[in-house]
Design a protein around this motif. Sequence first.
Motif, PDB file in Angstrom:
ATOM      1  N   SER A   1       0.855  -1.197   0.000  1.00  8.36           N
ATOM      2  CA  SER A   1       0.000   0.000   0.000  1.00  8.36           C
ATOM      3  C   SER A   1       0.886   1.240   0.000  1.00  8.36           C
ATOM      4  O   SER A   1       1.950   1.244   0.604  1.00  8.36           O
ATOM      5  N   PRO A   2       0.440   2.301  -0.679  1.00  9.33           N
ATOM      6  CA  PRO A   2       1.212   3.551  -0.635  1.00  9.33           C
ATOM      7  C   PRO A   2       1.377   4.054   0.794  1.00  9.33           C
ATOM      8  O   PRO A   2       2.319   4.774   1.091  1.00  9.33           O
ATOM      9  N   ALA A   3       0.452   3.650   1.656  1.00 12.72           N
ATOM     10  CA  ALA A   3       0.492   4.122   3.031  1.00 12.72           C
ATOM     11  C   ALA A   3       0.986   3.042   3.994  1.00 12.72           C
ATOM     12  O   ALA A   3       0.858   3.174   5.200  1.00 12.72           O
TER      13      ALA A   3
ATOM     14  N   THR B   1      -5.312   4.476  12.460  1.00 18.90           N
ATOM     15  CA  THR B   1      -5.522   5.389  11.356  1.00 18.90           C
ATOM     16  C   THR B   1      -4.489   5.126  10.272  1.00 18.90           C
ATOM     17  O   THR B   1      -3.352   4.776  10.557  1.00 18.90           O
ATOM     18  N   ILE B   2      -4.933   5.282   9.055  1.00 19.44           N
ATOM     19  CA  ILE B   2      -4.038   5.145   7.924  1.00 19.44           C
ATOM     20  C   ILE B   2      -3.193   6.405   7.841  1.00 19.44           C
ATOM     21  O   ILE B   2      -3.684   7.500   8.113  1.00 19.44           O
ATOM     22  N   ALA B   3      -1.941   6.240   7.452  1.00 22.97           N
ATOM     23  CA  ALA B   3      -1.075   7.414   7.352  1.00 22.97           C
ATOM     24  C   ALA B   3      -1.609   8.358   6.290  1.00 22.97           C
ATOM     25  O   ALA B   3      -1.839   7.973   5.147  1.00 22.97           O
ATOM     26  N   ARG B   4      -1.844   9.607   6.700  1.00 26.50           N
ATOM     27  CA  ARG B   4      -2.144  10.649   5.724  1.00 26.50           C
ATOM     28  C   ARG B   4      -0.817  11.024   5.089  1.00 26.50           C
ATOM     29  O   ARG B   4      -0.750  11.408   3.920  1.00 26.50           O
ATOM     30  N   LEU B   5       0.210  10.898   5.913  1.00 22.82           N
ATOM     31  CA  LEU B   5       1.576  11.199   5.508  1.00 22.82           C
ATOM     32  C   LEU B   5       2.478  10.671   6.613  1.00 22.82           C
ATOM     33  O   LEU B   5       2.111  10.726   7.781  1.00 22.82           O
ATOM     34  N   SER B   6       3.640  10.121   6.236  1.00 24.68           N
ATOM     35  CA  SER B   6       4.583   9.721   7.276  1.00 24.68           C
ATOM     36  C   SER B   6       5.992   9.977   6.780  1.00 24.68           C
ATOM     37  O   SER B   6       6.199  10.286   5.593  1.00 24.68           O
ATOM     38  N   LEU B   7       6.938   9.865   7.679  1.00 23.75           N
ATOM     39  CA  LEU B   7       8.322  10.097   7.272  1.00 23.75           C
ATOM     40  C   LEU B   7       9.262   9.272   8.127  1.00 23.75           C
ATOM     41  O   LEU B   7       9.231   9.342   9.354  1.00 23.75           O
ATOM     42  N   ALA B   8      10.109   8.508   7.460  1.00 25.58           N
ATOM     43  CA  ALA B   8      11.206   7.824   8.137  1.00 25.58           C
ATOM     44  C   ALA B   8      12.488   8.542   7.752  1.00 25.58           C
ATOM     45  O   ALA B   8      12.745   8.784   6.575  1.00 25.58           O
TER      46      ALA B   8
ATOM     47  N   GLY C   1       6.092   8.304   3.624  1.00 29.02           N
ATOM     48  CA  GLY C   1       5.029   7.356   3.278  1.00 29.02           C
ATOM     49  C   GLY C   1       3.779   8.124   2.871  1.00 29.02           C
ATOM     50  O   GLY C   1       3.551   9.235   3.347  1.00 29.02           O
ATOM     51  N   ALA C   2       3.007   7.553   1.985  1.00 30.98           N
ATOM     52  CA  ALA C   2       1.740   8.128   1.517  1.00 30.98           C
ATOM     53  C   ALA C   2       1.916   9.464   0.801  1.00 30.98           C
ATOM     54  O   ALA C   2       0.963  10.203   0.597  1.00 30.98           O
ATOM     55  N   ALA C   3       3.152   9.770   0.432  1.00 32.21           N
ATOM     56  CA  ALA C   3       3.406  11.021  -0.282  1.00 32.21           C
ATOM     57  C   ALA C   3       3.453  10.788  -1.785  1.00 32.21           C
ATOM     58  O   ALA C   3       3.128  11.670  -2.576  1.00 32.21           O
ATOM     59  N   THR C   4       3.875   9.581  -2.144  1.00 32.74           N
ATOM     60  CA  THR C   4       4.058   9.229  -3.553  1.00 32.74           C
ATOM     61  C   THR C   4       3.304   7.919  -3.804  1.00 32.74           C
ATOM     62  O   THR C   4       2.920   7.255  -2.845  1.00 32.74           O
ATOM     63  N   PRO C   5       3.089   7.559  -5.040  1.00 34.69           N
ATOM     64  CA  PRO C   5       2.297   6.344  -5.306  1.00 34.69           C
ATOM     65  C   PRO C   5       2.837   5.115  -4.575  1.00 34.69           C
ATOM     66  O   PRO C   5       2.084   4.214  -4.239  1.00 34.69           O
ATOM     67  N   TYR C   6       4.125   5.064  -4.378  1.00 34.62           N
ATOM     68  CA  TYR C   6       4.698   4.058  -3.477  1.00 34.62           C
ATOM     69  C   TYR C   6       5.916   4.700  -2.820  1.00 34.62           C
ATOM     70  O   TYR C   6       6.545   5.580  -3.406  1.00 34.62           O
TER      71      TYR C   6
END
Lengths: 774, 168, 361
Positions: free
Chosen positions: C120-122, C260-267, C286-291
């Motif tokens: 999943s993208p997220a 909750t599904i990530a609206r946006l994440s960052l590692a 995460g969830a910023a780009t299609p994958y």
Amino acid sequence: MSFNKVNKSVKRIDAYEKVTGRAKYGADLKFAGMLYGKVLRTKYPHARILKIDIKKALEYPGVEAVLTARDVPNNQFGVIIRNQQVLAGKETFYIGDGVAVVAARTEEAAERALELIEVKYQELPGIYDPEEAMKEDADRVHKELPGNQVIHHPLRKGDIEEGFARADVILEREYTTQFVEHSYLEPEVVIAVPHEQNSLVTIYGSVQNPYATQNAVASVLQVELSRVRVIQNHLGGSFGGKDEVISSMAARAALLALKTNRPVKMVNSRDESILESYKRHPYRMKYKVGATREGKLVAMEIKAVADSGAYACQTPFVTWRSVVQATGPYEVPHVKTDTYGYYTNNIYTGAMRGYGSPQVIFAQESLMDELATELGMDPLELRLQNIYHNNSITASGQRLDNHKVSLKEVILKAVEASNYREKYAEYNKSQSGDKKRGIGMAISFRGCSLGAEAVDAAAAIIHIQKDGSLDLYSGLAENGQGLKTIFAQIAAEELGIDLDRINFMEVDTSIIPDSGSTVASRSTLIGGNAVRNAARKVKAIIAEFIEEEYGDEFGFKAKDLIFKDNRIYVAEGKDVGDIKEIISFKEMAGKAYNAGVLLSAYGWYKAPEISWDEETGQGNPYFTYVYGCQIAEVEVDTGTGEIEVLKMTAAHDVGRAINPANVKGQIYGGVMMGLGYAIMEELETEEGYIRNTNFDGYLIPTVRDMPEIIPVIVENPDPVGPYGAKSIGEPTLELGSAAIANAVFQATGRRIRSLPLNLERVLIGHSLSKGGNR
Amino acid sequence: MKKIKVNLTVNGKEFTLEVGPKERLLDTLRERLKLTGVKEGCGIGECGACTVILNGEAVNSCLVLTGQLDGSEVITVEGLEVEGRLDPLQQAFIDHHAVQCGFCTPGMLMSARALLDKNPHPNREEIKRAIEGNLCRCTGYQQIIEAIESVAGKGEEEGADYFEWDPD
Amino acid sequence: MLEYELLTTGRLSQALEYLDKLEGVKLLAGGTDILVDIKKKSGRLPEFDYLLDISNIDALKFIRQKNDFIELGPLVTHTMIINNRLIKDNFPVIVEAAKTIGSNQIRNRGTIGGNICNASPAADLLPPLLAYRAEVVLESRDSKRVLPLSEFIKGPYRTDLKTNEILTAIQVPNLKVNYFKDNFKDKDRFKENNDIKDNKETNNKPSNSTNIKDDNFKDNFSNNFNDNFDDHFKDYKLNNHLNLKYFSSFQKIGRRRAVTIARLSLALVVGIDAEKIIQDVRVVPGAATPYPRSFITVEEALKGRAVEKIDPEALGRLAAEEMVSITGERWSTPYKKPAIATLVKRGLMIVEKEVAADEED
């Protein structure tokens, strides 16, 4: 006043069944020979049905019946305006409309059969915005009606022109709210059993309002009411939501049951539930307020438009409550409000906890803060300058003189409990970093019970067995809110017995008279009085019997008897509290039975008179009111748009808390529902389609979203309520959204006038959706 | 359709079942074993009403196929009561007004039980994490937390060290 | 209506056998994604005739330390990750991400292998695993291959998994090893470590033995790599720049505070040398780009910079631009642009702070 059973946090009488898994909800019931019913729903929100072919479905193994609108004797029902279809015949009006129903021996066969029904639709353009619906040349959602307007409630007080002429400051603002799903954890269930014990059909299931369901089913089947018996079961939450949708489901199940002559069970999946069941009305509200420089309100003009969706459902009444509460608990000499409901091809809207108040309170309590900012005043002081006191005249012209108007007390208690003044001053200073805090408040007055909506009366039956144990029936239904316990406490208080002697029976429409609906936070007030009335009748019979039996021996009259601790005493000696036992309650019951005395009674209570002029919006719409104040403290992440609600202080005057722990439970639950409404909940619709039909897309608050909640119970006994008790269920959720929006404004300096305050609105000022910006 | 034979222990009783490929643990419990205390609220693992304890861990029984469970042990709300004695959590839910409509209650109890079995003295944050997957629309969670805390504070037994996962 | 046969097995060899013989097989592990897709009749779900349950294959449930990497079986649940000291000590971002996945019930059942293969993208674990340059081991009956995760993920909900393959291990290289691997592109040395046979003696050592051992590493390094030094690397060796210290952060924005599904994440993973120069950096939203993928522009902008000299705010804006350059303007872009800028800014500020705190110790 001291009590033995009421005003005490006694344990819920239905808790044991519920914690052990013994409690049977609709989906847990099974009947011999039972079939499973399923609904085929429309593909398009608005379409003409050209043809339905059920042949293949009927031939599928295990399928016992397939019905369409043709098989419905009377296809229109509704509590106020009868225009809701049991099954769509010629036309579908919204995406949840049923087109056909199937009964089969297994759920799988029923589902398979749905796939085999062939429906030819002609997709039609629809109206998905009330602003469109109200245009002169708009297409009509229901062709047989003159227009799309469901209702218009005008209210006129004073002279609005003159009012604004006297204002130093005039603000005009527009606010909008969203579709909201009740999200009861138990999806809808109905089981229709044909020819059970002489009734034509018996309905079991998750029924919020057994009489409304009975009326709908009888009307659809075109039979007399006594032929339709509705028996309630444990209900997994409702919040206003298991009314018309259950009526429709019950009618479908009844048709299938009568067609097949077998019990038919219908259970909605969550997706079906969200797709079909009515929602909270979205409102668009234009507010114009005028005030003096000193902060005195002089005029308010309001236009509120509610989206009724495809059917009238309860729109006329929901919007009516909005009318009464739209100006808030403030003295405003000149008021003009116009509240409308319009048909669209959206999902239909109806009753949900709050019932037309959360929308207008969001607007009007946001507006009060905007006005305070404009005037350079503290929002608290602005409110205190304008709130209702005893003898205030409301917007509808009612003088508040028959109960304690405790708004100031309620506000000040909330202010104290939340440390509002210090926090407000602190958060007004500039804050470093991305995370900003704010505190905000909202207040309300709320009419108790139905008001001018409908007849407001309820019944109860007390039936004492010959061993002194007791069966208690009520015409109002346990929805999970704790009604059984409250009513048992009242009966126990009057008769001086313990709660474990009381067996509370589920509502059965064949036994107890129509008591209206379990709505409007009316149960304790109206139903409680009915229980008290029944208990007092039985008590009088018992007292008379005891006097007859023992009066001469002990020298007392019936009126001297004291009922407590499962015994009957008579006062003795001079000191208060000196009493002598005459007989135990149990022994009395046996003796009375043997003496041929009837130890049962019907109780009935009819609410005091009210009045309403539909032309002017003037009158006494409710016989009493409750007052509330909630204060929200938030932290806003200005870098991501996330809101953390840190603390909610909720002060509510309940008249008298029959069960304080239960009242707190109502407050906690209502506050969380209000929080969801404020920051996350939204049914996403696009051209009538619904995008989020399960809990992965429709988000309600989890335990981790819970703020610290400080409940403050204020008690000013009402002259009418049982032991002075009034209402608590709905006031708890109507205040949160405005309080949170006001707190967010203090934190960020950004005023958000649309709900919910989601990530996008907080961060970039407007919402986003796949279908484009809104 | 090919059936799968599964040996399953539910609330201490052993069952040998032949199940179809789509049968969820939730269906097995409710329909075959008549354990209707297990509730279905969403069917996609979002609400937690169907929570049971599977091999010691809280799981959504709607997201497990019974065919996957040969040799497993399941505890449902019906298994909490022992010889008529309520589990301390059940009693605490009654005492603390942690129940309103009651539909989320069985799942909530199972999540709480799974937590206390591993960590008898959790703090409030740990309790919240344990029940974050159990939605409740009535109570606002407050009295549920109070109920669990009242049990978590009791008892002398040492908290199990569950930090380390032992692969054996 | 979906009809399928459920196949069960406790042995990997049998599972691979099924995959080899049958067509239309879909793998089932924790079930937290696929059973939802089945229930929802999701269009993403390909048609299948067999559902092969691999959840009882014990050989796929392990967490163990190998010489240069930590290896996780695909059936390791999110709860196992959270409770595992080995991962927590070495790859804290994976643990932080695992904690935010679904609910306790979902974490007890959902697996790392499922999270990866659902793609999943997220997917919450993908950003950290990509940031740590994880590799996946893919086995079929007759073959075995190792692929960087970044190459395995082919698109939204798409991977390179062949119909006859099972993901049998996830290897997360020790950070320093990984650094050299990235910088010198020499994969030979790592092949010997890619032996995925169950190596009992190295299986899940107690936590204190899991720290990265510089000495061992240097020995290994000089034995195997002496000939491969380029000038660039020699400089490091001369200046004793080998001792990179790693700092990391994980952030996630959701519509509510849990489940909750990530609206946006960052590692974010940053390795600095003794001079506090950033030598190694991975920025994976995460969830910023299609994958999920590394934001190369941001990474390049950070490489070689002194930690105290970076401008987190500017780098946040750079990340936003990089996102838009990948996705174009989408409906969600007006929100995600400023939000990703915030996450990158904050991630870097967290690192700055930790570096400063580390200095004080």
